[in-house]
Design a protein around this motif. Sequence first.
Motif, PDB file in Angstrom:
ATOM      1  N   LEU A  82      -3.807   2.292 -33.446  1.00 26.75           N
ATOM      2  CA  LEU A  82      -3.394   3.746 -33.890  1.00 26.75           C
ATOM      3  C   LEU A  82      -4.635   4.391 -32.849  1.00 26.75           C
ATOM      4  CD1 LEU A  82      -2.954   4.571 -37.046  1.00 26.75           C
ATOM      5  CD2 LEU A  82      -1.395   4.708 -35.191  1.00 26.75           C
ATOM      6  N   ASN A  83      -5.618   3.611 -32.220  1.00 28.42           N
ATOM      7  CA  ASN A  83      -6.441   3.972 -30.397  1.00 28.42           C
ATOM      8  C   ASN A  83      -7.164   5.091 -31.008  1.00 28.42           C
ATOM      9  OD1 ASN A  83      -4.745   2.190 -28.990  1.00 28.42           O
ATOM     10  ND2 ASN A  83      -3.273   3.435 -28.775  1.00 28.42           N
ATOM     11  N   LEU A  84      -7.989   5.372 -32.210  1.00 27.35           N
ATOM     12  CA  LEU A  84      -8.539   6.025 -32.812  1.00 27.35           C
ATOM     13  C   LEU A  84      -9.889   5.685 -32.121  1.00 27.35           C
ATOM     14  CD1 LEU A  84      -7.829   6.644 -36.586  1.00 27.35           C
ATOM     15  CD2 LEU A  84      -7.051   8.274 -34.304  1.00 27.35           C
ATOM     16  N   GLY A  85     -11.002   6.261 -31.636  1.00 26.61           N
ATOM     17  CA  GLY A  85     -12.177   5.588 -31.629  1.00 26.61           C
ATOM     18  C   GLY A  85     -13.394   5.595 -32.472  1.00 26.61           C
ATOM     19  N   PRO A  86     -14.703   4.914 -32.003  1.00 24.07           N
ATOM     20  CA  PRO A  86     -14.955   4.666 -33.392  1.00 24.07           C
ATOM     21  C   PRO A  86     -15.547   6.073 -34.279  1.00 24.07           C
ATOM     22  CG  PRO A  86     -16.055   3.142 -31.327  1.00 24.07           C
ATOM     23  CD  PRO A  86     -14.874   3.854 -31.111  1.00 24.07           C
ATOM     24  N   ALA A  87     -15.753   6.991 -33.258  1.00 24.18           N
ATOM     25  CA  ALA A  87     -16.181   8.186 -34.717  1.00 24.18           C
ATOM     26  C   ALA A  87     -15.755   8.067 -35.240  1.00 24.18           C
ATOM     27  CB  ALA A  87     -16.660   9.022 -33.468  1.00 24.18           C
ATOM     28  N   ALA A  88     -13.864   8.052 -35.548  1.00 21.70           N
ATOM     29  CA  ALA A  88     -12.890   8.696 -36.182  1.00 21.70           C
ATOM     30  C   ALA A  88     -12.435   7.561 -36.932  1.00 21.70           C
ATOM     31  CB  ALA A  88     -11.687   9.401 -35.423  1.00 21.70           C
ATOM     32  N   ALA A  89     -12.701   6.191 -36.564  1.00 18.48           N
ATOM     33  CA  ALA A  89     -12.012   5.014 -37.176  1.00 18.48           C
ATOM     34  C   ALA A  89     -13.075   4.373 -38.536  1.00 18.48           C
ATOM     35  CB  ALA A  89     -11.797   3.813 -36.029  1.00 18.48           C
ATOM     36  N   ILE A  90     -14.127   4.731 -38.323  1.00 16.12           N
ATOM     37  CA  ILE A  90     -15.018   4.237 -39.342  1.00 16.12           C
ATOM     38  C   ILE A  90     -15.400   5.639 -40.117  1.00 16.12           C
ATOM     39  CG2 ILE A  90     -17.583   3.365 -39.488  1.00 16.12           C
ATOM     40  CD1 ILE A  90     -18.117   2.982 -36.707  1.00 16.12           C
ATOM     41  N   PRO A  91     -15.213   6.521 -40.111  1.00 17.77           N
ATOM     42  CA  PRO A  91     -15.617   7.438 -41.176  1.00 17.77           C
ATOM     43  C   PRO A  91     -13.684   7.147 -42.146  1.00 17.77           C
ATOM     44  CG  PRO A  91     -15.671   8.618 -39.362  1.00 17.77           C
ATOM     45  CD  PRO A  91     -15.867   7.509 -38.680  1.00 17.77           C
ATOM     46  N   VAL A  92     -12.688   7.033 -40.856  1.00 12.83           N
ATOM     47  CA  VAL A  92     -11.426   6.729 -42.258  1.00 12.83           C
ATOM     48  C   VAL A  92     -11.455   5.359 -42.844  1.00 12.83           C
ATOM     49  CG1 VAL A  92      -8.571   7.065 -41.211  1.00 12.83           C
ATOM     50  CG2 VAL A  92      -9.937   8.271 -39.886  1.00 12.83           C
ATOM     51  N   THR A  93     -11.792   4.965 -42.114  1.00  6.46           N
ATOM     52  CA  THR A  93     -11.822   3.356 -42.786  1.00  6.46           C
ATOM     53  C   THR A  93     -12.733   3.769 -44.136  1.00  6.46           C
ATOM     54  OG1 THR A  93     -11.878   2.294 -41.070  1.00  6.46           O
ATOM     55  CG2 THR A  93     -12.669   0.960 -42.882  1.00  6.46           C
ATOM     56  N   ALA A  94     -13.815   3.841 -43.980  1.00  3.10           N
ATOM     57  CA  ALA A  94     -14.408   4.155 -44.851  1.00  3.10           C
ATOM     58  C   ALA A  94     -13.924   5.083 -46.407  1.00  3.10           C
ATOM     59  CB  ALA A  94     -16.505   5.242 -44.687  1.00  3.10           C
ATOM     60  N   LEU A  95     -13.373   6.050 -46.306  1.00  5.27           N
ATOM     61  CA  LEU A  95     -12.250   6.986 -47.194  1.00  5.27           C
ATOM     62  C   LEU A  95     -11.380   6.208 -47.523  1.00  5.27           C
ATOM     63  CD1 LEU A  95     -11.515  10.285 -44.848  1.00  5.27           C
ATOM     64  CD2 LEU A  95     -13.649  10.119 -47.290  1.00  5.27           C
ATOM     65  N   PHE A  96     -10.878   5.427 -46.635  1.00  5.41           N
ATOM     66  CA  PHE A  96     -10.364   4.321 -47.564  1.00  5.41           C
ATOM     67  C   PHE A  96     -10.435   3.564 -48.621  1.00  5.41           C
ATOM     68  CE2 PHE A  96      -8.078   0.209 -47.549  1.00  5.41           C
ATOM     69  CZ  PHE A  96      -6.851   0.400 -47.866  1.00  5.41           C
TER      70      PHE A  96
END
Length: 230
Positions: free
Chosen positions: A103-117
């Motif tokens: 999905l080509n998310l940067g670390p600033a977006a990918a890490i919080p989204v993963t934490a929410l999951f």
Amino acid sequence: MPESWFRPIDSYCERLGPGFWAEPLNAASNVAFIAAALWALVLWRRAGARDGPALWLIIVTLIVGTGSFLFHTFANGWSLLADVLPIGVFIASYFLLAMRRYLNLGPAAAIPVTALFIAFDLAFDSLWFRVLPGVSLNGSAGYVPAALALLIVGIACLSLGAGAPGRALLAAACVFILSLSFRSFDAAICATMPAGTHFLWHALNAFVLFILMKAAIVHPPRKKPNHVQD
């Protein structure tokens, strides 16, 4: 270790006693995870052996097979942790990889989204039993978030033009749902099939992990374009 860590656990049709080999099919079928990891390792080496995240997934898959073997032989509290923790690590690792790589998310977006999951995954059992009290799916309810993630992220990949990884995730989702079905049916068919169906969960789930590892290997991170100076 607390005494509860050594207390015997009897969760599957095949186990009729406390012996080390009381679940021969459930124990032996973990070789499927080892085979999947070794097959993926061959693909990883052919692809150049430079993809660190893909190698991490291969290592975790080897640990998944080992941990599951320990649980289906020792069948107690500590071996249960050895079984479930590596699976959780693989799920979280792959979700983060999908956010970054597909999905080509940067670390600033990918890490919080993963934490929410991860938070949703950890809370899901409680939410499930509030809505469907008494429906445990033989302990399989906790894997529903992983199935949902495969479906949702796969569809997102397709909608954003990442067709190949999207199709791989959806294929993995289909096999995973089938494998979850065999895991859920295990206790219900003990009378007619004493060996149960949990070993089929292992075999199909190993195939799921291979599909996911292969997708990661054949879709490496996009290289950043070199900036040409005038």
